[in-house]
Design a protein around this motif. Structure first.
Motif, PDB file in Angstrom:
ATOM      1  N   MET A   1       0.844  -1.184   0.000  1.00  0.00           N
ATOM      2  CA  MET A   1       0.000   0.000   0.000  1.00  0.00           C
ATOM      3  C   MET A   1       0.886   1.243   0.000  1.00  0.00           C
ATOM      4  N   ASN A   2       0.428   2.286  -0.688  1.00  0.00           N
ATOM      5  CA  ASN A   2       1.151   3.540  -0.638  1.00  0.00           C
ATOM      6  C   ASN A   2       0.430   4.501   0.309  1.00  0.00           C
ATOM      7  N   LEU A   3       0.852   5.741   0.340  1.00  0.00           N
ATOM      8  CA  LEU A   3       0.287   6.704   1.279  1.00  0.00           C
ATOM      9  C   LEU A   3      -1.196   6.978   1.044  1.00  0.00           C
ATOM     10  N   SER A   4      -1.663   6.813  -0.178  1.00  0.00           N
ATOM     11  CA  SER A   4      -3.076   7.069  -0.465  1.00  0.00           C
ATOM     12  C   SER A   4      -3.959   5.871  -0.152  1.00  0.00           C
ATOM     13  N   GLY A   5      -3.370   4.751   0.275  1.00  0.00           N
ATOM     14  CA  GLY A   5      -4.140   3.570   0.602  1.00  0.00           C
ATOM     15  C   GLY A   5      -4.423   2.673  -0.582  1.00  0.00           C
ATOM     16  N   MET A   6      -3.919   3.052  -1.729  1.00  0.00           N
ATOM     17  CA  MET A   6      -4.124   2.251  -2.932  1.00  0.00           C
ATOM     18  C   MET A   6      -3.000   1.216  -3.048  1.00  0.00           C
ATOM     19  N   PRO A   7      -3.295   0.044  -3.589  1.00  0.00           N
ATOM     20  CA  PRO A   7      -2.236  -0.950  -3.771  1.00  0.00           C
ATOM     21  C   PRO A   7      -1.150  -0.399  -4.690  1.00  0.00           C
ATOM     22  N   GLN A   8       0.077  -0.696  -4.360  1.00  0.00           N
ATOM     23  CA  GLN A   8       1.186  -0.181  -5.137  1.00  0.00           C
ATOM     24  C   GLN A   8       1.762  -1.282  -6.018  1.00  0.00           C
ATOM     25  N   ALA A   9       2.120  -0.903  -7.219  1.00  0.00           N
ATOM     26  CA  ALA A   9       2.704  -1.865  -8.148  1.00  0.00           C
ATOM     27  C   ALA A   9       4.053  -2.330  -7.619  1.00  0.00           C
ATOM     28  N   ILE A  33       9.770   6.714  -6.144  1.00  0.00           N
ATOM     29  CA  ILE A  33       8.368   6.399  -5.866  1.00  0.00           C
ATOM     30  C   ILE A  33       8.176   6.053  -4.392  1.00  0.00           C
ATOM     31  N   GLU A  34       9.041   5.206  -3.890  1.00  0.00           N
ATOM     32  CA  GLU A  34       8.883   4.690  -2.530  1.00  0.00           C
ATOM     33  C   GLU A  34       9.192   5.724  -1.446  1.00  0.00           C
ATOM     34  N   HIS A  35      10.239   6.506  -1.618  1.00  0.00           N
ATOM     35  CA  HIS A  35      10.690   7.396  -0.555  1.00  0.00           C
ATOM     36  C   HIS A  35      10.166   8.825  -0.655  1.00  0.00           C
ATOM     37  N   TYR A  36       9.600   9.201  -1.782  1.00  0.00           N
ATOM     38  CA  TYR A  36       9.126  10.571  -1.953  1.00  0.00           C
ATOM     39  C   TYR A  36       7.628  10.645  -2.220  1.00  0.00           C
ATOM     40  N   GLY A  37       6.919   9.592  -1.925  1.00  0.00           N
ATOM     41  CA  GLY A  37       5.456   9.600  -1.977  1.00  0.00           C
ATOM     42  C   GLY A  37       4.893   9.998  -3.328  1.00  0.00           C
ATOM     43  N   VAL A  38       5.435   9.429  -4.392  1.00  0.00           N
ATOM     44  CA  VAL A  38       4.935   9.728  -5.727  1.00  0.00           C
ATOM     45  C   VAL A  38       3.536   9.139  -5.863  1.00  0.00           C
ATOM     46  N   ALA A  39       2.605   9.962  -6.327  1.00  0.00           N
ATOM     47  CA  ALA A  39       1.218   9.533  -6.483  1.00  0.00           C
ATOM     48  C   ALA A  39       1.126   8.349  -7.444  1.00  0.00           C
ATOM     49  N   GLN A  40       0.195   7.467  -7.171  1.00  0.00           N
ATOM     50  CA  GLN A  40       0.020   6.252  -7.971  1.00  0.00           C
ATOM     51  C   GLN A  40      -0.212   6.563  -9.447  1.00  0.00           C
ATOM     52  N   GLU A  41      -0.895   7.666  -9.713  1.00  0.00           N
ATOM     53  CA  GLU A  41      -1.175   8.018 -11.105  1.00  0.00           C
ATOM     54  C   GLU A  41       0.096   8.307 -11.899  1.00  0.00           C
ATOM     55  N   TYR A  42       1.185   8.682 -11.211  1.00  0.00           N
ATOM     56  CA  TYR A  42       2.461   8.934 -11.878  1.00  0.00           C
ATOM     57  C   TYR A  42       3.440   7.777 -11.732  1.00  0.00           C
ATOM     58  N   SER A  89      14.235  15.694  -4.334  1.00  0.00           N
ATOM     59  CA  SER A  89      13.336  16.761  -3.881  1.00  0.00           C
ATOM     60  C   SER A  89      12.990  17.696  -5.029  1.00  0.00           C
ATOM     61  N   LYS A  90      13.975  18.039  -5.835  1.00  0.00           N
ATOM     62  CA  LYS A  90      13.710  18.913  -6.984  1.00  0.00           C
ATOM     63  C   LYS A  90      12.815  18.201  -7.997  1.00  0.00           C
ATOM     64  N   ALA A  91      13.032  16.906  -8.197  1.00  0.00           N
ATOM     65  CA  ALA A  91      12.174  16.135  -9.109  1.00  0.00           C
ATOM     66  C   ALA A  91      10.744  16.083  -8.582  1.00  0.00           C
ATOM     67  N   LYS A  92      10.587  15.930  -7.277  1.00  0.00           N
ATOM     68  CA  LYS A  92       9.257  15.916  -6.658  1.00  0.00           C
ATOM     69  C   LYS A  92       8.564  17.256  -6.883  1.00  0.00           C
ATOM     70  N   ALA A  93       9.297  18.355  -6.744  1.00  0.00           N
ATOM     71  CA  ALA A  93       8.723  19.684  -6.991  1.00  0.00           C
ATOM     72  C   ALA A  93       8.257  19.807  -8.440  1.00  0.00           C
ATOM     73  N   HIS A  94       9.083  19.346  -9.389  1.00  0.00           N
ATOM     74  CA  HIS A  94       8.687  19.390 -10.804  1.00  0.00           C
ATOM     75  C   HIS A  94       7.469  18.513 -11.069  1.00  0.00           C
TER      76      HIS A  94
END
Length: 145
Positions: A1-9, A33-42, A89-94
């Protein structure tokens, strides 16, 4: 599971290594993806993640161009941590800014303000990591006034 509660690939199945120039360490989409909370849609859009990582990597490398972090030696573990933090962090901002274009009109204003606040936060995190990385330079000198 990721932070949004959705199953993660499975992260290893979508992991792409982003190489660097041989001096700085490589980057990983799975780590991002794992350490910076990238949304499942991305998370499933590998090409987008690689693009954002390469862009951030180029910006950070350009900022470090005139800084001699080591005396020709590889980066130590602490420097690698700060380098990764600056780039990710900069990639997350972008990535957050790219999300602004995909919001719906009814809640676009609230979401865009939140994204801008988050963008500023991740830009600040990247800048802070850059400062910490530069502070570890053995060639850092301080002028006394």
């Amino acid at each position: 599971m990721n932070l949004s509660g959705m199953p993660q690939a499975d992260l290893q199945s979508i992991n792409i290594e982003v190489p660097d120039n041989g001096y700085y360490p490589a980057l990983s989409t799975a780590y991002f993806i794992e350490h910076y909370g990238v949304a499942q849609e991305y998370a499933s859009k590998s090409a987008l993640l690689v693009e954002k990582l390469k862009r951030a990597q180029g910006e950070i490398n350009q900022e470090l161009e005139d800084v001699q972090l080591t005396n020709g030696e590889p980066l130590n573990a602490q420097q690698v941590i700060f380098y990764h933090d600056a780039v990710y962090s900069k990639a997350k901002a972008h990535l957050l800014v790219s999300k602004l274009g995909s919001t719906h009109r009814d809640n676009a204003t609230a979401q865009s303000q939140t994204a801008i606040d988050n963008y500023d936060h991740w830009q600040h995190e990247s800048l802070n990591a850059m400062r910490l990385l530069q502070a570890l330079s053995p060639n850092l000198s301080v002028a006394l006034i």
